[in-house]
Scaffold this motif. Structure first.
Motif, PDB file in Angstrom:
ATOM      1  N   TRP A 209      -3.927  -1.263   5.847  1.00  0.00           N
ATOM      2  CA  TRP A 209      -4.987  -2.220   6.164  1.00  0.00           C
ATOM      3  C   TRP A 209      -6.311  -1.709   5.633  1.00  0.00           C
ATOM      4  O   TRP A 209      -6.536  -0.503   5.483  1.00  0.00           O
ATOM      5  N   GLU A 210      -7.184  -2.644   5.380  1.00  0.00           N
ATOM      6  CA  GLU A 210      -8.536  -2.350   4.904  1.00  0.00           C
ATOM      7  C   GLU A 210      -9.532  -2.963   5.877  1.00  0.00           C
ATOM      8  O   GLU A 210      -9.393  -4.123   6.277  1.00  0.00           O
ATOM      9  N   PHE A 211     -10.528  -2.168   6.252  1.00  0.00           N
ATOM     10  CA  PHE A 211     -11.529  -2.650   7.195  1.00  0.00           C
ATOM     11  C   PHE A 211     -12.681  -3.298   6.445  1.00  0.00           C
ATOM     12  O   PHE A 211     -13.193  -2.744   5.482  1.00  0.00           O
ATOM     13  N   ARG A 212     -13.051  -4.484   6.901  1.00  0.00           N
ATOM     14  CA  ARG A 212     -14.237  -5.164   6.385  1.00  0.00           C
ATOM     15  C   ARG A 212     -14.977  -5.793   7.562  1.00  0.00           C
ATOM     16  O   ARG A 212     -14.361  -6.428   8.419  1.00  0.00           O
ATOM     17  N   ASP A 213     -16.295  -5.599   7.577  1.00  0.00           N
ATOM     18  CA  ASP A 213     -17.108  -6.212   8.625  1.00  0.00           C
ATOM     19  C   ASP A 213     -17.127  -7.715   8.398  1.00  0.00           C
ATOM     20  O   ASP A 213     -17.686  -8.204   7.416  1.00  0.00           O
ATOM     21  N   ARG A 214     -16.517  -8.452   9.312  1.00  0.00           N
ATOM     22  CA  ARG A 214     -16.425  -9.895   9.100  1.00  0.00           C
ATOM     23  C   ARG A 214     -17.782 -10.572   9.115  1.00  0.00           C
ATOM     24  O   ARG A 214     -17.959 -11.629   8.518  1.00  0.00           O
ATOM     25  N   TRP A 215     -18.785  -9.974   9.784  1.00  0.00           N
ATOM     26  CA  TRP A 215     -20.103 -10.600   9.835  1.00  0.00           C
ATOM     27  C   TRP A 215     -20.845 -10.490   8.517  1.00  0.00           C
ATOM     28  O   TRP A 215     -21.872 -11.158   8.323  1.00  0.00           O
ATOM     29  N   ARG A 216     -20.342  -9.677   7.603  1.00  0.00           N
ATOM     30  CA  ARG A 216     -20.973  -9.626   6.279  1.00  0.00           C
ATOM     31  C   ARG A 216     -20.684 -10.884   5.476  1.00  0.00           C
ATOM     32  O   ARG A 216     -21.351 -11.160   4.489  1.00  0.00           O
ATOM     33  N   SER A 217     -19.706 -11.648   5.891  1.00  0.00           N
ATOM     34  CA  SER A 217     -19.413 -12.910   5.220  1.00  0.00           C
ATOM     35  C   SER A 217     -20.140 -14.081   5.865  1.00  0.00           C
ATOM     36  O   SER A 217     -19.929 -15.228   5.471  1.00  0.00           O
ATOM     37  N   TYR A 218     -20.975 -13.791   6.868  1.00  0.00           N
ATOM     38  CA  TYR A 218     -21.733 -14.859   7.520  1.00  0.00           C
ATOM     39  C   TYR A 218     -22.719 -15.465   6.527  1.00  0.00           C
ATOM     40  O   TYR A 218     -23.496 -14.757   5.880  1.00  0.00           O
ATOM     41  N   ARG A 219     -22.705 -16.767   6.391  1.00  0.00           N
ATOM     42  CA  ARG A 219     -23.586 -17.465   5.447  1.00  0.00           C
ATOM     43  C   ARG A 219     -24.757 -18.067   6.213  1.00  0.00           C
ATOM     44  O   ARG A 219     -24.570 -18.968   7.043  1.00  0.00           O
ATOM     45  N   PRO A 220     -25.979 -17.594   5.973  1.00  0.00           N
ATOM     46  CA  PRO A 220     -27.129 -18.176   6.676  1.00  0.00           C
ATOM     47  C   PRO A 220     -27.384 -19.605   6.202  1.00  0.00           C
ATOM     48  O   PRO A 220     -26.908 -20.036   5.155  1.00  0.00           O
ATOM     49  N   PHE A 221     -28.151 -20.316   7.016  1.00  0.00           N
ATOM     50  CA  PHE A 221     -28.475 -21.703   6.684  1.00  0.00           C
ATOM     51  C   PHE A 221     -29.263 -21.735   5.386  1.00  0.00           C
ATOM     52  O   PHE A 221     -30.286 -21.059   5.253  1.00  0.00           O
ATOM     53  N   PRO A 222     -28.822 -22.487   4.391  1.00  0.00           N
ATOM     54  CA  PRO A 222     -29.432 -22.371   3.048  1.00  0.00           C
ATOM     55  C   PRO A 222     -30.757 -23.101   2.895  1.00  0.00           C
ATOM     56  O   PRO A 222     -31.494 -22.823   1.953  1.00  0.00           O
ATOM     57  N   HIS A 223     -31.094 -24.023   3.784  1.00  0.00           N
ATOM     58  CA  HIS A 223     -32.297 -24.827   3.593  1.00  0.00           C
ATOM     59  C   HIS A 223     -33.472 -24.204   4.321  1.00  0.00           C
ATOM     60  O   HIS A 223     -33.357 -23.802   5.483  1.00  0.00           O
TER      61      HIS A 223
END
Length: 672
Positions: A25-39
């Motif tokens: 398994w590979e660990f990745r911080d799932r919150w790094r894929s959080y996409r902020p509101f673009p507008h």
């Protein structure tokens, strides 16, 4: 920690989940894929410039009219007063009437002009106030729509990110059917074989050749058997040699070639004539044995050629006579005496191999384990024999061929033989895994596919591994694996605890103000003669618009756990599971010597570039809730298209407002 039966069943179910060959398994911080509101937040639009300009000009005109009223009002009033005085005195009647008319006309004109200027200025002030209220209302609607869309986006992102895993499976890239693994310990290999071996079993039959004498495939066999997978474990000790089916199915000529290669396996550079002489001797003995060919009877025939007695009477008298008189002449037997003695020394300890073997059965997992009883030359010969027999099985027809082959303890074999095995597997489409205890000088040259590095013992090996990986790379290790591979404590009894917490809080406030101001000032010198006084006037118009908005959002997530176990031997062990932090390391020789027990660095070539990943394979990860058995997407953080937002409507009627002013923007909601 003792695993409860229910937990073991859950682990087993996840291990045998159908998937590509998984390494860990590979660990990745799932919150790094959080996409902020673009507008961006909408800003208040400006007031109509033309209307403000008209208001400013009207204020200046009103100021001028007031100045004119003061100046010409005094003149007109004076004329009117003089005309009335003259009329009352009865002198200069025509002049008096003219002065009265001029005074009345002038006063009327000045008053009318002043009234028109005041009405125009008041009307424009009202229009500006109305426009300001409309701009503010439009901005509030835009801001409300932006806030609603932002909250909807954040809620959707939180739900999406919460559904992601902290650990995801690491699989070899498509088309890679070879893995060379260097370093590690028996415990590390055992855990790795459980994870990787179970994934290989979901694809097809697996053969594991264990030359370590440490039983690294034992855990895999236990898990496979408990899961209902047909398993056969053959431990090659003297007592188990007779029932082994390793040599079943070999033709006599194939058996001769197999024995010759096993005898000369550790010395590929042996003289060619010695190999040919041994092959000629074995072929002659086998041909004299007829259809009943076994390793025990071959060794008995060699003893006949060496003029040794056959106390066990393994051969028939006719066979002994035929071998002694017809297989070789006396001169050839004397010339081949050293070779015959060498064959007896290598094969005699293994002569019972397969003597009582029954028909082999097809199994999903076949483990061939080298026992610890055979040491020295017999052990080396048996190891070569195992690998040669498996290589022959791989090269057979597809019906009896395994789909995967794992060779643990590949250091015991010569590089040339390993290359031959790798070539055979590549041509047959068999997935090959080679486990080396040490990174030899030839190991780097041998690597022909993916390469993995576990903990290395020597500095020279660690230096070679760092040079192979590249010292500019960095890798991450989750806190879970770091703790697992560190301290070990044991206490009497057994306990387990777990806690988790999460929360989201948000505060938001908005304030806005709009205002306008117009001022006029006038100064007149009172004692100056009529029409020659000093007058000072000034006019000014100002508009202020201000606003402020603050938003504060906080998210907290925590997870902690502790597990302790006890054993009678007093060994200590502690296990703390946490996925909140990671340790970042730079590729360095010392790091390869300090790697955790259940961690390896995987090096692959993808798309013309070298990719380095840290792979963790402790079985305790299967007990965590956010561990996936499938790989992450290639790019989990790619932004999605911006969400569409509702257009502004008039008062909730559903009709879109027309663009009556420059600040109306029904299609560009977030345009400044």
């Amino acid at each position: 920690m003792a695993v409860q039966p229910q937990e073991a069943a859950i682990r087993r179910h996840r291990l045998f989940y159908p998937r590509p060959p998984q390494l860990g398994w590979e660990f990745r911080d799932r919150w790094r894929s959080y996409r902020p509101f673009p507008h961006p937040e909408p800003t208040p639009p400006p007031m109509p410039a033309a209307l403000l300009e008209r208001q400013r000009r009207a204020a200046l005109v009103l100021l001028d009219r007031r100045e004119d009223a003061k100046r010409w009002g005094l003149s007109s009033g004076g004329c009117l007063v003089l005309g009335l005085v003259f009329s009352w005195s009865g002198t200069a009647g025509a002049v008096a009437r003219l002065l009265v008319v001029l005074g009345l006309v002038g006063t009327s004109i000045v008053g009318v002009r002043l009234l028109i200027a005041r009405w125009t200025n008041s009307s424009l002030d009202g229009r500006v106030a109305t426009a300001g209220q409309q701009v503010h209302a439009d901005h509030e609607r835009r801001l409300a729509a932006w806030q609603a869309a932002k909250w909807a986006h954040e809620r959707a992102e939180q739900q999406r990110v919460n559904a992601l895993a902290d650990y995801s499976a690491v699989c070899l890239s498509a088309g890679c059917h070879r893995l060379d693994l260097f370093g590690g310990s028996p415990d590390s290999w055992s855990a790795f074989l459980v994870v990787h071996g179970t994934s290989l079993l979901t694809a097809g039959p697996l053969v594991v050749v264990d030359l370590t004498r440490a039983g690294v495939c034992h855990e895999l066999a236990v898990e496979a058997g408990a899961a209902g997978v047909s398993t056969d474990v053959q431990v090659f000790r003297p007592a188990q040699l007779p029932v082994s089916d390793l040599l079943l199915g070999f033709e006599p000529e194939e058996l001769v070639d197999l024995l010759v290669e096993a005898v000369h396996g550790r010395d590929p550079g042996a003289a060619r004539h010695e190999r040919l002489a041994d092959r000629r001797t074995l072929k002659a003995v086998v041909s004299a044995l007829g259809d009943d060919v076994s390793l025990k009877r071959i060794v008995a025939g060699l003893r006949v050629l060496a003029n040794e007695p056959d106390h066990e009477l393994i051969l028939l008298p006719g066979e002994r006579t035929r071998i002694a008189d017809e297989v070789m002449s006396v001169e050839n037997r004397q010339r081949a005496g050293a070779g015959i003695a060498r064959l007896i020394d290598h094969l005699e300890p293994l002569e019972d191999l397969g003597a009582q073997a029954a028909g082999g059965r097809a199994v999903r997992l076949d483990c061939l384990v080298l026992g610890d009883a055979h040491t020295g030359s017999p052990g080396e010969t048996l190891a070569e024999l195992l690998v040669r027999a498996v290589s022959h099985r791989v090269s057979r027809s597809a019906s009896g061929r395994p789909t995967s082959l794992v060779l643990a303890g590949a250091d015991r074999l010569h590089l040339d033989h390993l290359e031959q095995l790798a070539t055979t597997c590549r041509r047959s489409g068999v997935h090959l895994v080679l486990l080396f205890e040490h990174l030899r000088d030839a190991g780097t040259a041998l690597a022909g596919g993916a390469v993995g590095f576990m903990r290395l013992k020597g500095h020279r090996e660690a230096q070679a591994a760092a040079d192979h990986v590249g010292k500019d790379h960095r890798f991450l290790v989750s806190q879970f694996t770091r703790t697992l591979g560190g301290s070990r404590t044991m206490t009497t009894g057994e306990s387990e605890g777990w806690s988790s917490s999460s929360g989201v809080s948000a505060t938001e406030g908005t304030s806005w103000s709009t205002g306008s101001n117009t001022g006029i000032s006038h100064t007149t010198q009172e004692n100056a003669p009529l029409g020659r006084g000093t007058t000072t006037r000034s006019a000014g118009s100002s508009r202020t618009t201000g606003g402020s908005r603050s938003t504060t959002t906080s998210r907290t997530t925590g997870r902690s756990g502790s597990v302790s176990r006890s054993e009678a031997d007093g060994e200590n062990w502690s296990d703390a599971a946490s996925v909140q932090r990671v340790h970042e390391h730079v590729v360095d020789p010392t790091e390869f010597q300090r790697l955790d027990d259940h961690l390896m660095l995987l090096v692959e070539h993808r798309g013309g570039r070298r990719e380095v990943r840290s792979v963790e394979f402790p079985l305790e990860l299967l007990d965590l809730p956010r561990v996936a058995m499938t790989p992450f997407p290639d790019h989990p953080g790619l932004p999605l298209p911006a969400p569409a937002l509702p257009l502004l409507t008039d008062g909730g009627t559903g009709a879109h407002r027309g663009a009556a002013h420059p600040y109306d923007d029904p299609e560009g909601v977030f345009r400044a």
